[in-house]
Scaffold this motif. Structure first.
Motif, mmCIF file in Angstrom:
data_model
loop_
_atom_site.group_PDB
_atom_site.id
_atom_site.type_symbol
_atom_site.label_atom_id
_atom_site.label_comp_id
_atom_site.label_asym_id
_atom_site.label_seq_id
_atom_site.Cartn_x
_atom_site.Cartn_y
_atom_site.Cartn_z
ATOM 1 N N GLN A 1 -5.159 16.281 1.854
ATOM 2 C CA GLN A 1 -5.825 14.971 1.693
ATOM 3 C C GLN A 1 -4.763 13.876 1.484
ATOM 4 O OE1 GLN A 1 -8.592 15.339 -1.557
ATOM 5 N NE2 GLN A 1 -10.196 16.306 -0.221
ATOM 6 N N THR A 2 -5.094 12.769 2.057
ATOM 7 C CA THR A 2 -4.158 11.660 1.901
ATOM 8 C C THR A 2 -4.895 10.540 1.124
ATOM 9 O OG1 THR A 2 -3.068 12.119 3.996
ATOM 10 C CG2 THR A 2 -2.800 9.885 3.105
ATOM 11 N N ASN A 3 -4.298 10.024 0.066
ATOM 12 C CA ASN A 3 -4.839 8.919 -0.744
ATOM 13 C C ASN A 3 -3.864 7.738 -0.698
ATOM 14 O OD1 ASN A 3 -7.104 10.424 -1.656
ATOM 15 N ND2 ASN A 3 -5.846 11.437 -3.199
ATOM 16 N N CYS A 4 -4.485 6.571 -0.499
ATOM 17 C CA CYS A 4 -3.679 5.326 -0.423
ATOM 18 C C CYS A 4 -4.111 4.367 -1.538
ATOM 19 C CB CYS A 4 -3.830 4.650 0.925
ATOM 20 S SG CYS A 4 -3.178 5.657 2.316
ATOM 21 N N THR B 1 0.868 -1.203 0.000
ATOM 22 C CA THR B 1 0.000 0.000 0.000
ATOM 23 C C THR B 1 0.907 1.258 0.000
ATOM 24 O OG1 THR B 1 -1.713 -1.172 1.213
ATOM 25 C CG2 THR B 1 -1.785 1.257 1.245
ATOM 26 N N ASN B 2 0.589 2.169 -0.967
ATOM 27 C CA ASN B 2 1.327 3.457 -1.077
ATOM 28 C C ASN B 2 0.361 4.613 -0.830
ATOM 29 O OD1 ASN B 2 3.829 2.274 -1.789
ATOM 30 N ND2 ASN B 2 3.140 2.027 -3.908
ATOM 31 N N CYS B 3 0.752 5.560 -0.007
ATOM 32 C CA CYS B 3 -0.115 6.707 0.334
ATOM 33 C C CYS B 3 0.591 8.015 -0.057
ATOM 34 C CB CYS B 3 -0.420 6.708 1.839
ATOM 35 S SG CYS B 3 -1.383 5.254 2.344
ATOM 36 N N THR B 4 -0.231 9.034 -0.590
ATOM 37 C CA THR B 4 0.293 10.364 -0.938
ATOM 38 C C THR B 4 -0.608 11.398 -0.300
ATOM 39 O OG1 THR B 4 -0.983 10.368 -2.974
ATOM 40 C CG2 THR B 4 1.309 9.568 -3.126
ATOM 41 N N THR B 5 -0.016 12.518 0.088
ATOM 42 C CA THR B 5 -0.787 13.617 0.712
ATOM 43 C C THR B 5 -0.700 14.821 -0.193
ATOM 44 O OG1 THR B 5 -0.283 12.736 2.895
ATOM 45 C CG2 THR B 5 -1.021 15.021 2.775
ATOM 46 N N PHE B 6 -1.899 15.424 -0.523
ATOM 47 C CA PHE B 6 -1.933 16.587 -1.379
ATOM 48 C C PHE B 6 -3.066 17.494 -0.925
ATOM 49 C CE2 PHE B 6 -3.366 18.941 -5.147
ATOM 50 C CZ PHE B 6 -2.188 19.523 -5.536
#
Length: 224
Positions: free
Chosen positions: A218-221, A210-215
């Motif tokens: 908001q954080t999306n995984c 699982t990879n998560c990004t914050t923009f």
């Protein structure tokens, strides 16, 4: 073997002193025959001999009565009848000798004839009795043999029945054993027809990342 009491009694008369002179002309025992001079004697009884004859008759009656019951128990009626007939003749002949109607020779010859006839009758009767008893013995033996044969036949039938029963039970046991064997075989055949249980193979889970990004807050995984 027991003997007729009359025989011993009569034999004792041979020693009776009162009768000795009489016995010279009329012997007591004539079973072995009589001398010629006795058979040919033409003299008649004297007064003294008549007295002796009277004594002889009384003694013979006594001796005869002494064995009467014994003879009834031990001799057949027919033989007793012959004996009684001879006794009657002897008594009658002595009476005629006493009365002077017979000479001593006539008396002796008459006794010879009667005794011979008596012995012949007794001999014939004994032969008939022996033949009858032999026949009865044969019948008894035949009956015994027949009974023994029946016993053996019954024993054979019993043995045959026992053997038949044994074979029947043996056959029943064999049939029961065959039934059990068939039932066991059928059970085993039925077991082979059942589908075996299939075990699902174990699947090893594949690991994921699982990879998560914050923009912009908001954080999306994303899981791959």
């Amino acid at each position: 073997m027991a003997q007729d009491p009359s025989v011993a009694c009569i034999q004792q008369l041979g020693g009776d002193d009162r009768l000795q002179s009489l016995f010279k002309k009329a012997p007591l025992d004539i079973s072995k025959g009589q001398p010629l001079e006795v058979l040919a004697n033409q003299s008649k009884a004297t007064a003294k001999e008549k007295a002796a004859l009277s004594i002889l008759v009384s003694e013979l009656d006594r001796c005869t009565e002494l064995g009467a019951d014994w003879r009834k128990q031990n001799y057949p009626a027919s033989i007793n009848g012959y004996g009684n007939t001879y006794q009657s003749f002897l008594r009658s002949a002595i009476a005629e000798l006493y009365a002077g109607k017979l000479t001593f020779g006539d008396f002796a010859k008459a006794r010879d004839r009667e005794l011979t006839e008596l012995l012949n009758k007794v001999s014939q009767e004994v032969q008939q009795i022996q033949a009858q008893r032999a026949g009865e013995k044969r019948q008894q033996e035949q009956a015994a043999n027949a009974a023994e044969e029946q016993r053996r036949a019954a024993a054979r039938r019993s043995a045959d029945q026992a053997e038949a029963q044994r074979r029947y039970e043996e056959q029943q046991a064999m049939q029961a054993e065959e039934s059990r064997r068939q039932a066991t075989l059928q059970y085993l055949l039925n077991q082979r027809q059942v589908q075996p249980y299939q075990v699902q193979p174990y699947q090893i889970p594949i690991p994921k990342t699982t990879n998560c990004t914050t923009f912009g807050g908001q954080t999306n995984c994303i899981t791959r």
